[in-house]
Design a protein around this motif. Structure first.
Motif, PDB file in Angstrom:
ATOM      1  N   ARG A 151     109.801 -87.100  64.664  1.00 31.64           N
ATOM      2  CA  ARG A 151     110.645 -86.031  65.218  1.00 31.64           C
ATOM      3  C   ARG A 151     109.789 -84.989  65.925  1.00 31.64           C
ATOM      4  N   CYS A 152     108.657 -84.654  65.309  1.00 33.47           N
ATOM      5  CA  CYS A 152     107.746 -83.682  65.918  1.00 33.47           C
ATOM      6  C   CYS A 152     107.217 -84.206  67.248  1.00 33.47           C
ATOM      7  N   ALA A 153     106.856 -85.494  67.288  1.00 33.95           N
ATOM      8  CA  ALA A 153     106.356 -86.079  68.530  1.00 33.95           C
ATOM      9  C   ALA A 153     107.414 -86.056  69.616  1.00 33.95           C
ATOM     10  N   ILE A 154     108.663 -86.303  69.259  1.00 38.64           N
ATOM     11  CA  ILE A 154     109.751 -86.263  70.235  1.00 38.64           C
ATOM     12  C   ILE A 154     109.972 -84.840  70.728  1.00 38.64           C
ATOM     13  N   ALA A 155     109.956 -83.869  69.809  1.00 41.72           N
ATOM     14  CA  ALA A 155     110.109 -82.469  70.200  1.00 41.72           C
ATOM     15  C   ALA A 155     108.991 -82.042  71.142  1.00 41.72           C
ATOM     16  N   ARG A 156     107.767 -82.463  70.848  1.00 43.34           N
ATOM     17  CA  ARG A 156     106.635 -82.115  71.710  1.00 43.34           C
ATOM     18  C   ARG A 156     106.823 -82.679  73.106  1.00 43.34           C
ATOM     19  N   ALA A 157     107.286 -83.934  73.198  1.00 45.14           N
ATOM     20  CA  ALA A 157     107.488 -84.548  74.505  1.00 45.14           C
ATOM     21  C   ALA A 157     108.574 -83.816  75.297  1.00 45.14           C
ATOM     22  N   TYR A 158     109.669 -83.478  74.643  1.00 44.93           N
ATOM     23  CA  TYR A 158     110.765 -82.793  75.325  1.00 44.93           C
ATOM     24  C   TYR A 158     110.384 -81.367  75.719  1.00 44.93           C
ATOM     25  N   ALA A 159     109.630 -80.678  74.876  1.00 49.47           N
ATOM     26  CA  ALA A 159     109.309 -79.272  75.122  1.00 49.47           C
ATOM     27  C   ALA A 159     108.519 -79.085  76.405  1.00 49.47           C
ATOM     28  N   ALA A 160     107.734 -80.091  76.788  1.00 47.28           N
ATOM     29  CA  ALA A 160     106.947 -79.997  78.020  1.00 47.28           C
ATOM     30  C   ALA A 160     107.811 -80.114  79.267  1.00 47.28           C
ATOM     31  N   ASP A 161     109.108 -80.340  79.097  1.00 45.08           N
ATOM     32  CA  ASP A 161     110.099 -80.348  80.170  1.00 45.08           C
ATOM     33  C   ASP A 161     109.857 -81.446  81.211  1.00 45.08           C
ATOM     34  N   PRO A 162     109.614 -82.684  80.772  1.00 45.48           N
ATOM     35  CA  PRO A 162     109.460 -83.773  81.737  1.00 45.48           C
ATOM     36  C   PRO A 162     110.813 -84.241  82.255  1.00 45.48           C
ATOM     37  N   ARG A 163     110.830 -84.850  83.411  1.00 45.97           N
ATOM     38  CA  ARG A 163     112.064 -85.465  83.916  1.00 45.97           C
ATOM     39  C   ARG A 163     112.311 -86.803  83.237  1.00 45.97           C
ATOM     40  N   ILE A 164     111.230 -87.428  82.754  1.00 47.49           N
ATOM     41  CA  ILE A 164     111.309 -88.787  82.224  1.00 47.49           C
ATOM     42  C   ILE A 164     110.648 -88.843  80.856  1.00 47.49           C
ATOM     43  N   LEU A 165     111.296 -89.517  79.893  1.00 48.00           N
ATOM     44  CA  LEU A 165     110.712 -89.808  78.591  1.00 48.00           C
ATOM     45  C   LEU A 165     110.416 -91.306  78.531  1.00 48.00           C
ATOM     46  N   LEU A 166     109.168 -91.641  78.238  1.00 55.10           N
ATOM     47  CA  LEU A 166     108.728 -93.026  78.104  1.00 55.10           C
ATOM     48  C   LEU A 166     108.402 -93.252  76.633  1.00 55.10           C
ATOM     49  N   MET A 167     109.121 -94.164  75.988  1.00 56.25           N
ATOM     50  CA  MET A 167     109.044 -94.298  74.533  1.00 56.25           C
ATOM     51  C   MET A 167     108.739 -95.753  74.182  1.00 56.25           C
ATOM     52  N   ASP A 168     107.563 -95.965  73.562  1.00 55.38           N
ATOM     53  CA  ASP A 168     107.095 -97.313  73.247  1.00 55.38           C
ATOM     54  C   ASP A 168     107.255 -97.593  71.756  1.00 55.38           C
ATOM     55  N   GLU A 169     108.354 -98.238  71.400  1.00 54.21           N
ATOM     56  CA  GLU A 169     108.684 -98.563  70.004  1.00 54.21           C
ATOM     57  C   GLU A 169     108.460 -97.371  69.074  1.00 54.21           C
ATOM     58  N   PRO A 170     109.050 -96.212  69.374  1.00 51.57           N
ATOM     59  CA  PRO A 170     108.747 -95.011  68.589  1.00 51.57           C
ATOM     60  C   PRO A 170     109.205 -95.084  67.142  1.00 51.57           C
ATOM     61  N   PHE A 171     110.170 -95.973  66.829  1.00 52.67           N
ATOM     62  CA  PHE A 171     110.685 -96.047  65.461  1.00 52.67           C
ATOM     63  C   PHE A 171     110.238 -97.324  64.749  1.00 52.67           C
ATOM     64  N   GLY A 172     109.311 -98.063  65.350  1.00 56.43           N
ATOM     65  CA  GLY A 172     108.934 -99.361  64.828  1.00 56.43           C
ATOM     66  C   GLY A 172     108.287 -99.338  63.466  1.00 56.43           C
ATOM     67  N   ALA A 173     107.626 -98.237  63.109  1.00 57.10           N
ATOM     68  CA  ALA A 173     106.899 -98.174  61.833  1.00 57.10           C
ATOM     69  C   ALA A 173     107.725 -97.536  60.721  1.00 57.10           C
ATOM     70  N   LEU A 174     108.987 -97.232  60.969  1.00 52.93           N
ATOM     71  CA  LEU A 174     109.800 -96.502  60.001  1.00 52.93           C
ATOM     72  C   LEU A 174     110.708 -97.435  59.207  1.00 52.93           C
TER      73      LEU A 174
END
Length: 268
Positions: free
Chosen positions: A147-170
């Protein structure tokens, strides 16, 4: 007649060959794929089909050996602030708190302190980490770290989110909870998302479109629009339409016949 806006992300004959003994191997054999702004595109396919390589090329972390990728019409030549990346491993700075990690990109961009704090807090609240904003990563569960990693990515205000199996280890429960949370954030923010997964259920639940890839070499096999209702809730998994779409995607992944796939555009 209204003109169709140009795609935000365009892969054009994108290829990648990795050299090595016995000639190396070709991970991508010329991918043509166009992604519209605001779309949630999920890549699925068998191991070795080049999903993560394609995402890495979009991120500017991998250099193609043929073709190109364009973001908003401009060729990609390395990472940029218009793209945020979230990996399976959380890649948090262990010496920074949750707040410090979320603010890191904003601090690097020299965003004023008050605005930096406001934006970081907004996304910390959005991912449900308000009570642990001042905690260090070592005190967090795997789901909280992501969740923290997702918040960090969004906070930087990118137009695009690129997510490589972000939930694979959960674990499965945490994974389903974060899938629902990610959809809530996407519904609110409407950033363009390119998401890689091996999980067909996850792909159908999250996507506006699932792109199925074939391997040896990696290429687009089929694109399937996901016409589930929005906003999407976990209960949609119990519907007949979800089951039908899941079956369609599963068959596209597991019952492929070798062929050369045509360009897959959102509007075609």
């Amino acid at each position: 007649m209204t003109a169709t806006p140009p795609p935000l992300i365009s892969f054009r004959h994108t290829a990648k060959h990795f050299p090595g003994p016995d000639g190396g191997f070709t991970a991508l054999g010329g991918v043509d794929l166009h992604i519209a702004e605001g779309e949630f595109t999920v890549l699925v396919g068998p191991s070795g089909c080049g999903k993560s390589t394609l995402l890495g090329i979009a991120a500017g972390l991998v250099e193609p050996t043929g073709g190109e990728v364009r973001i908003d019409g401009r060729p990609v030549h390395g990472p940029g602030p218009d793209r945020g990346v979230v990996f399976q491993q959380y890649a948090l700075f262990p010496w920074l708190t949750v707040r410090g990690n979320v603010e890191f990109g904003l601090r690097t961009a020299k965003v004023p302190r008050a605005e930096r704090r406001r934006r970081a807090q907004y996304f910390i609240d959005l991912v449900g980490l308000s009570d642990t904003a001042d905690a260090l990563p070592k005190t967090l569960s795997g789901g909280m770290k992501q969740r923290c990693a997702i918040a960090r990515a969004y906070a930087a205000d990118p137009r695009i989110l690129l997510m490589d199996e972000p939930f694979g280890a959960l674990d499965s429960l945490t994974r389903s909870q974060l899938q629902a949370r990610l959809l809530e954030i996407w519904e609110r923010e409407r950033r363009t998302v390119l998401f890689v997964t091996h999980d067909v259920d996850e792909a159908v639940y999250l996507a506006t479109r699932v792109v199925v890839m074939a391997a040896r070499p990696g290429r687009v096999h089929r694109a399937i629009d996901i016409d589930l209702p929005s906003p999407r809730t976990p209960a949609v998994r119990l519907t007949e339409r979800f089951t039908a779409l899941r079956t369609e995607v599963w068959r596209a992944v597991h019952e492929q016949e070798p062929r050369t796939a045509p360009s897959m555009d959102r509007k075609h």
